[in-house]
Design an enzyme around this catalytic site. Structure first.
Site, mmCIF file in Angstrom:
data_model
loop_
_atom_site.group_PDB
_atom_site.id
_atom_site.type_symbol
_atom_site.label_atom_id
_atom_site.label_comp_id
_atom_site.label_asym_id
_atom_site.label_seq_id
_atom_site.Cartn_x
_atom_site.Cartn_y
_atom_site.Cartn_z
ATOM 1 N N ARG A 145 0.817 -1.230 0.000
ATOM 2 C CA ARG A 145 0.000 0.000 0.000
ATOM 3 C C ARG A 145 0.843 1.269 0.000
ATOM 4 O O ARG A 145 0.469 2.266 -0.608
ATOM 5 C CB ARG A 145 -0.896 0.025 1.244
ATOM 6 C CG ARG A 145 -2.057 -0.916 1.115
ATOM 7 C CD ARG A 145 -2.984 -0.700 2.270
ATOM 8 N NE ARG A 145 -3.732 0.537 2.066
ATOM 9 C CZ ARG A 145 -5.036 0.629 2.223
ATOM 10 N NH1 ARG A 145 -5.722 -0.419 2.600
ATOM 11 N NH2 ARG A 145 -5.663 1.756 2.032
ATOM 12 N N GLU B 96 11.665 -18.623 25.029
ATOM 13 C CA GLU B 96 12.087 -17.285 24.575
ATOM 14 C C GLU B 96 12.170 -16.375 25.783
ATOM 15 O O GLU B 96 11.325 -16.464 26.684
ATOM 16 C CB GLU B 96 11.062 -16.722 23.602
ATOM 17 C CG GLU B 96 10.977 -17.489 22.313
ATOM 18 C CD GLU B 96 10.015 -16.816 21.348
ATOM 19 O OE1 GLU B 96 10.495 -16.062 20.501
ATOM 20 O OE2 GLU B 96 8.809 -17.024 21.482
ATOM 21 N N ASP C 5 0.440 -19.915 18.415
ATOM 22 C CA ASP C 5 1.623 -19.264 17.859
ATOM 23 C C ASP C 5 2.761 -20.260 17.590
ATOM 24 O O ASP C 5 3.507 -20.104 16.634
ATOM 25 C CB ASP C 5 2.094 -18.188 18.848
ATOM 26 C CG ASP C 5 3.178 -17.288 18.265
ATOM 27 O OD1 ASP C 5 3.040 -16.908 17.090
ATOM 28 O OD2 ASP C 5 4.145 -16.966 18.990
ATOM 29 N N HIS D 72 5.552 -24.893 14.551
ATOM 30 C CA HIS D 72 6.956 -25.207 14.823
ATOM 31 C C HIS D 72 7.137 -26.478 15.672
ATOM 32 O O HIS D 72 7.943 -27.345 15.355
ATOM 33 C CB HIS D 72 7.634 -24.044 15.551
ATOM 34 C CG HIS D 72 7.383 -22.712 14.901
ATOM 35 N ND1 HIS D 72 7.294 -22.565 13.542
ATOM 36 C CD2 HIS D 72 7.205 -21.471 15.425
ATOM 37 C CE1 HIS D 72 7.084 -21.290 13.254
ATOM 38 N NE2 HIS D 72 7.010 -20.610 14.369
HETATM 39 C C1 BG6 Z 1 7.171 -17.107 15.307
HETATM 40 C C2 BG6 Z 1 6.249 -16.693 16.412
HETATM 41 O O1 BG6 Z 1 6.516 -17.973 14.427
HETATM 42 O O2 BG6 Z 1 8.293 -17.768 15.858
HETATM 43 C C3 BG6 Z 1 6.976 -15.797 17.399
HETATM 44 O O3 BG6 Z 1 5.141 -16.000 15.880
HETATM 45 C C4 BG6 Z 1 8.223 -16.463 17.905
HETATM 46 O O4 BG6 Z 1 6.133 -15.448 18.497
HETATM 47 C C5 BG6 Z 1 9.064 -16.969 16.737
HETATM 48 O O5 BG6 Z 1 8.953 -15.497 18.637
HETATM 49 C C6 BG6 Z 1 10.207 -17.810 17.223
HETATM 50 O O6 BG6 Z 1 11.085 -18.040 16.163
HETATM 51 P P1 BG6 Z 1 12.619 -18.218 16.407
HETATM 52 O O7 BG6 Z 1 13.174 -18.529 15.057
HETATM 53 O O8 BG6 Z 1 13.134 -16.955 16.998
HETATM 54 O O9 BG6 Z 1 12.726 -19.368 17.369
#
Ligand code: BG6
Length: 498
Positions: free
Chosen positions: A48, A223, A242, A247
């Site tokens: 945009r 994290e 999330d 993952h």
């Molecule tokens: C993302 C999430 O998919 O993965 C985030 O939305 C998270 O909340 C991130 O912080 C973690 O990825 P990485 O590569 O830093 O472990």
């Protein structure tokens, strides 16, 4: 090699956003630096923000210095910059797609890109279906002759089973499954890809990789950061959506899958899907017993006071969103029956660390009954995904001395020691593979839906719980006490990454 680098145009929807400047452009730069991009290559950004192609080049030219993974070579940047184009437009407006079609025709002529287009949807998920529909209307997704058209979709892919199914259905109105590349950035991590090599390129692990020898598996994705500026997204998503259906379940699939018949994309993805299909869905009682939610309260991380989740920007002061989740799953297969997989992920934990710990069964104690040894530690294989990437194996050894005393020691492999520091954004392999048409590291529709199938019962029960029932944990700790109790009830305990 030429076949690996077909002439192509990468079209980025949402090119004014974070992903483009932080990951996509630095990754393309790294690919160019490794000579993994074809000469006949271009990037078209669409977003945009009003900007000309020249403005777009200037903006990215400034930003690359901040986000590149190493020093920027001006000549190489120039090579890439010449190939950058931009269109400003609204994703819902058919006029933008007309402009895109015209520009692509022009780029094909001037750059020899052969009508091969990779559309990358780096946008809010609410635009996914609309963009694909509009591309379809213009015929931009039609593959004719030897030209290909592919669409890359970032997560989140739905927010439950029903929405994921609906999205898959909408995409397939326009695209064939083989044209859809659903990204999970964890699969771009070297250490995640190495799980398959570790398991299937070595003869010594596979024979003990099952319920006869493995006691349980723990996967931690911790994290130390909070939700940062993503409060509004996170309020809706929470830790479970999330991190887990994407993952963490991908990590489970890699650890638990059977050897595929080949490294062909579908052979690998078939085996991963079988794992997901075999995860026993939790009933309501099991959700209460086998899952733990948590939300961070105020606390201290690395000597710094940090606020509670409820005080973060764009977060409701009464929020019942989980910022931590721990759960126990079982995979109902001959290989894994009765072996618990404990998963845990959270924000504002003491440190950033993702690892898979495979704990083996204890050996029989017989031999040491008459010695001062009172217990033998089980063998533990730890695959460190990040940071400090590596693999370690813990085993018992005799402590030197005249009496028999047993201590645990570690054999440790560290990536950086063997291979030096590799500088990557984590997106290079993924971008390279979708340009090359290799979908092995991308999620297929069935895997997305199967993952949500595991999540749905948990989400339903959690939704019905009163808000006060989300246990709090102080920022800087390993989550709520309930998460420790989840393992203690089974006579086990979490291994906190050191
Ligand atoms: C993302 C999430 O998919 O993965 C985030 O939305 C998270 O909340 C991130 O912080 C973690 O990825 P990485 O590569 O830093 O472990």
């Amino acid at each position: 090699m030429e076949q690996q680098r077909p002439p192509s145009v990468l079209v980025v929807f949402g090119a004014d956003g974070d992903l483009t400047k932080r990951k996509l452009i630095p990754s393309l730069y790294n690919l160019a630096s490794s000579q993994l991009l074809p000469q006949e290559f271009a990037v078209v950004g669409l977003a945009r923000t009003p900007m000309s192609s020249a403005d777009f080049r200037d903006k990215l030219g400034r930003e690359i210095h901040e986000y590149a993974t190493g020093p920027v070579d001006p000549a190489l940047w120039d090579w890439l910059a010449q190939r950058l184009y931009y269109i400003s437009g609204d994703f819902r407006d058919s006029h933008a797609y007309q402009q895109l079609q015209d520009l692509l025709a022009q780029v094909d002529k001037s750059r020899g890109t052969c009508s091969n287009y990779l559309f990358y949807l780096a946008t809010a998920p609410s635009f996914f279906s609309e963009i694909v529909r509009q591309l379809g209307v213009k015929g931009l997704t039609l593959q004719t002759g030897s030209s290909w058209r592919r669409v890359v979709i970032e997560k989140p892919f739905g927010h439950d089973l029903a929405s994921a199914r609906a999205l898959n259905h909408e995409l397939r109105q326009v695209l064939d499954e083989s044209q859809i590349y659903r990204i999970d950035h964890y699969l771009g991590k070297e250490t995640v890809q190495n799980i398959l090599v570790f398991r299937f390129a070595n003869g010594i692990f596979e024979p003990v990789w099952d319920r006869r020898y493995i006691d349980h598996v723990q996967i931690t994705a911790a994290e130390s950061i909070g939700v940062e500026h993503r409060g509004s997204y996170y309020e809706e998503a929470g830790a479970l959506r999330d991190m887990v259906p994407n993952h963490m379940l991908q990590l489970v699939s890699f650890v638990a899958m059977e050897p595929p018949s080949s490294f062909d994309a579908n052979a690998v993805r078939d085996e991963k899907a079988k794992v997901l299909r075999a995860i026993q869905p939790l009933n309501q009682i099991e959700v209460l017993r086998s899952t733990v939610a948590g939300q961070y309260a105020e606390g201290t991380i690395a000597g710094q006071r940090v606020p509670a989740y409820r005080s973060e920007p764009n977060v409701s002061p009464e929020s019942k969103t989980a910022t931590f989740v721990a759960l126990k799953l079982f995979i109902e297969s001959w290989r894994w029956a009765e072996v618990p997989f404990y998963l845990r992920t959270g924000k504002r934990l003491p440190k950033r660390a993702t690892e898979i710990a495979v704990q083996f069964k204890r050996p029989p104690f017989l031999l040491f009954r008459k010695t001062p040894v009172d217990q033998l530690e089980p063998n533990l294989l730890v695959i460190r995904i990040q940071p400090d990437e590596g693999i370690s194996l813990r085993f018992d050894a005799k402590i030197p001395g005249p009496t028999v005393r047993v201590g645990t020691v570690d054999m440790d492999f560290q990536y950086t020691k063997y291979f030096g520091h590799t500088t990557s954004t984590g997106y290079e392999t993924l971008l390279h593979d979708c340009l090359a048409g290799d979908a092995t590291l991308f999620r297929r529709a069935d895997s997305v839906e199967l993952s949500w199938k595991v999540m749905d019962p948990i989400l339903d029960v959690w939704k019905a719980l009163p808000s006060g029932s989300v246990p709090k944990y102080a920022a800087g700790t390993w989550g709520p006490q309930e998460a420790d109790e989840l393992l203690q009830r089974d006579g086990r305990q979490w291994r906190n990454p050191s």
